[in-house]
Enzyme design. Structure first.
Site, mmCIF file in Angstrom:
data_model
loop_
_atom_site.group_PDB
_atom_site.id
_atom_site.type_symbol
_atom_site.label_atom_id
_atom_site.label_comp_id
_atom_site.label_asym_id
_atom_site.label_seq_id
_atom_site.Cartn_x
_atom_site.Cartn_y
_atom_site.Cartn_z
ATOM 1 N N ARG A 34 0.824 -1.222 0.000
ATOM 2 C CA ARG A 34 0.000 0.000 0.000
ATOM 3 C C ARG A 34 0.850 1.259 0.000
ATOM 4 O O ARG A 34 0.464 2.268 -0.597
ATOM 5 C CB ARG A 34 -0.928 -0.004 1.197
ATOM 6 N N LYS A 220 -17.578 -17.352 2.630
ATOM 7 C CA LYS A 220 -19.021 -17.414 2.837
ATOM 8 C C LYS A 220 -19.861 -16.831 1.710
ATOM 9 O O LYS A 220 -19.498 -15.811 1.118
ATOM 10 C CB LYS A 220 -19.368 -16.649 4.116
ATOM 11 N N GLY A 376 -8.774 -8.628 -0.689
ATOM 12 C CA GLY A 376 -7.578 -8.938 0.093
ATOM 13 C C GLY A 376 -6.961 -10.284 -0.199
ATOM 14 O O GLY A 376 -5.784 -10.370 -0.552
ATOM 15 N N GLY A 399 -13.099 -4.234 0.094
ATOM 16 C CA GLY A 399 -14.504 -3.811 0.147
ATOM 17 C C GLY A 399 -14.816 -2.759 -0.904
ATOM 18 O O GLY A 399 -15.873 -2.789 -1.538
HETATM 19 P P1 AMP Z 1 -12.959 -14.063 1.917
HETATM 20 O O1 AMP Z 1 -12.323 -13.107 2.899
HETATM 21 O O2 AMP Z 1 -14.438 -14.214 2.041
HETATM 22 O O3 AMP Z 1 -12.474 -13.824 0.520
HETATM 23 O O4 AMP Z 1 -12.435 -15.493 2.345
HETATM 24 C C1 AMP Z 1 -11.090 -15.856 2.304
HETATM 25 C C2 AMP Z 1 -10.907 -16.975 3.243
HETATM 26 O O5 AMP Z 1 -11.690 -18.070 2.829
HETATM 27 C C3 AMP Z 1 -9.487 -17.475 3.297
HETATM 28 O O6 AMP Z 1 -8.974 -17.206 4.582
HETATM 29 C C4 AMP Z 1 -9.607 -18.948 3.049
HETATM 30 O O7 AMP Z 1 -8.825 -19.711 3.927
HETATM 31 C C5 AMP Z 1 -11.076 -19.226 3.294
HETATM 32 N N1 AMP Z 1 -11.531 -20.416 2.599
HETATM 33 C C6 AMP Z 1 -11.479 -20.687 1.285
HETATM 34 N N2 AMP Z 1 -11.927 -21.919 1.031
HETATM 35 C C7 AMP Z 1 -12.274 -22.479 2.192
HETATM 36 C C8 AMP Z 1 -12.777 -23.748 2.584
HETATM 37 N N3 AMP Z 1 -13.021 -24.678 1.685
HETATM 38 N N4 AMP Z 1 -13.008 -23.966 3.890
HETATM 39 C C9 AMP Z 1 -12.746 -23.001 4.800
HETATM 40 N N5 AMP Z 1 -12.276 -21.775 4.502
HETATM 41 C C10 AMP Z 1 -12.034 -21.515 3.216
#
Ligand code: AMP
Length: 418
Positions: A34, A220, A376, A399
């Site tokens: 950054r 999620k 990120g 975001g």
């Molecule tokens: P996000 O911040 O929503 O983009 O999520 C990123 C996070 O999702 C990372 O820390 C990954 O470790 C987690 N992630 C990706 N795939 C999986 C999975 N199959 N089970 C658990 N966590 C996951």
């Protein structure tokens, strides 16, 4: 006004940057991306013969806290910039005003963390847990009121305003948006980083070469619903990866074992699949998974069909068939957006899928596709694989990028354009 048109000679510029860098326990910067991203803007102002007043936040302080002091970044900034910056211990105090007034061409003043003041975000602090609605409303009104003085004071330090903090462009904070109204159209502008970010988003939103493929990973569905729904109006292919996979799999009647799954979002997942079908969007789901018998890098692993995960096992990455499926879709695309890893990429043994996606994006880019990587974790991923230079654009915004792609007007951008 654009930064290239503006001559900063003899002018003081308030530059809002995003120096919210990760620090280790000894306050060493562990990733200075950054800071580097803001250098072209800072250097241009100094080269013109202007002076710079740097405003930023660091972390999420709830008040003054040494841990979140921007003094920790000064040494590295001086190395990057080749100029020894001055520092004001308090962005509002007498010292800041005096030092800003005394700045000479070529000099740099860094203000202490703007978020040491609640006024930066305009959100009340220190409210008791049992505060009544009336007390909350009164506190909010009070901070909004004092926010005006705070913003005006920041603006008073400078002749012009440059916003180069894309990471916070989706927030209507004092230094990211409100301050702009104290400068006329000819004295406010985006920095180079913001210009590039805005252009990249624009390309993905308004100048789409088809097929357009979005790869949505991460953990999620709930945190990505809005963007997924919005993307359904734009993309030809929507690849669902990461932890979200299992909510879709379960909704379709599959067995997901211990994989992360949002049971309250099963209907939503089906609804998204239906919407995709109605709109003619090719929703691409995983067909196999790399499953583990515990959430750890050293877990025992095996590959299995995504809808037949054995009891006691959890999917931590996509399997080889899915890698090939995703790669084929990606390689035939002309516009690509990647947000979120395909698995738990923090564990070395579950990076393979994300790497396969990154490599397919690189190949598509070589063949003329425009590829935007943002959010990120996908940025951490592409950096980890050393492929950041091989894609068209890596966004610094998480975001902010997602909100821009959802089609929202970002306050930090609107404030300059107004
Ligand atoms: P996000 O911040 O929503 O983009 O999520 C990123 C996070 O999702 C990372 O820390 C990954 O470790 C987690 N992630 C990706 N795939 C999986 C999975 N199959 N089970 C658990 N966590 C996951």
């Amino acid at each position: 006004m654009t930064i290239d048109q503006f001559n900063f000679a003899g002018k003081k510029a308030f530059v809002r940057v995003d120096f919210n860098v990760p620090l280790d326990e000894n306050f060493n910067i562990t990733d200075d991306t950054r800071m580097r991203a803001a250098l072209p803007t800072l250097k241009k102002i100094l080269a013109d013969g202007g002076s710079v007043i740097i405003g930023s936040h660091l972390g999420r302080p709830k008040g003054v806290a040494d841990k979140f002091s921007l003094k920790h970044i000064l040494k590295h900034l001086s190395e990057l910039l080749g100029v020894e910056p001055q520092f004001a211990n308090d962005c509002m105090g007498e010292e800041a005003a005096v030092k800003a007034a005394a700045l000479k061409p070529g000099e740099v003043l860094v203000l202490e963390n703007l978020r040491f003041y609640a006024e930066e975000e305009g959100k009340p602090r220190g409210l008791a847990d049992d505060a009544t609605d009336e007390e909350k409303a009164a506190a909010k009104k009070a901070v909004k009121e004092s926010q005006k003085e705070f913003t005006k004071k920041l603006a008073s330090y400078a002749d012009c305003y440059v916003n180069d903090a894309f990471g916070t462009a989706h927030r209507a904070h004092a230094s990211t948006a409100l301050i702009a109204k104290y400068f006329d159209k000819d004295h406010k502008m985006f920095g180079y980083l913001m210009e590039k970010e805005v252009k990249a988003v624009d390309k993905v939103l308004n100048d789409i070469q088809r097929p357009f493929t979005a790869i949505m990973g991460g953990s999620k569905v709930s945190s990505k619903i809005e963007i997924i729904e919005n993307l359904l109006n734009k993309v030809d292919n929507l690849i669902i990866a990461g932890g979200m996979t299992y909510t879709f799999t379960k909704a379709l009647g599959g067995k997901v074992g211990l994989s992360i799954c949002e049971d309250d979002k099963l209907d939503l997942a089906l609804d998204l699949l239906k919407k995709a079908k109605d709109k003619g969007v090719n929703m691409v789901l995983a067909v196999d998974a790399k499953v583990a018998d515990s959430f750890s890098n050293d877990a025992n692993t095996q590959f299995c069909n995504v809808n037949e995960i054995p009891d006691g096992w959890e999917g931590l990455d996509i399997g080889p068939k899915t890698e090939e499926l995703f790669a084929n879709v990606i390689k035939s695309s002309k516009t690509i957006l990647w947000n979120g890893p395909t698995g738990v990429f923090e564990f070395e043994n579950f990076t393979h899928g994300s790497r396969a996606v990154a490599e397919a994006i690189v190949e598509a880019t070589k063949n003329g596709a425009f590829s935007l990587v943002g959010g990120g974790d996908s940025v951490a991923c592409i950096n980890k694989f050393g492929l950041a230079k091989e894609v068209s654009y890596v966004s610094t915004g998480g975001g902010a990028l997602l909100e821009a792609i959802e089609g929202k007007v970002l306050p930090g951008i609107a404030a300059i354009n107004e």
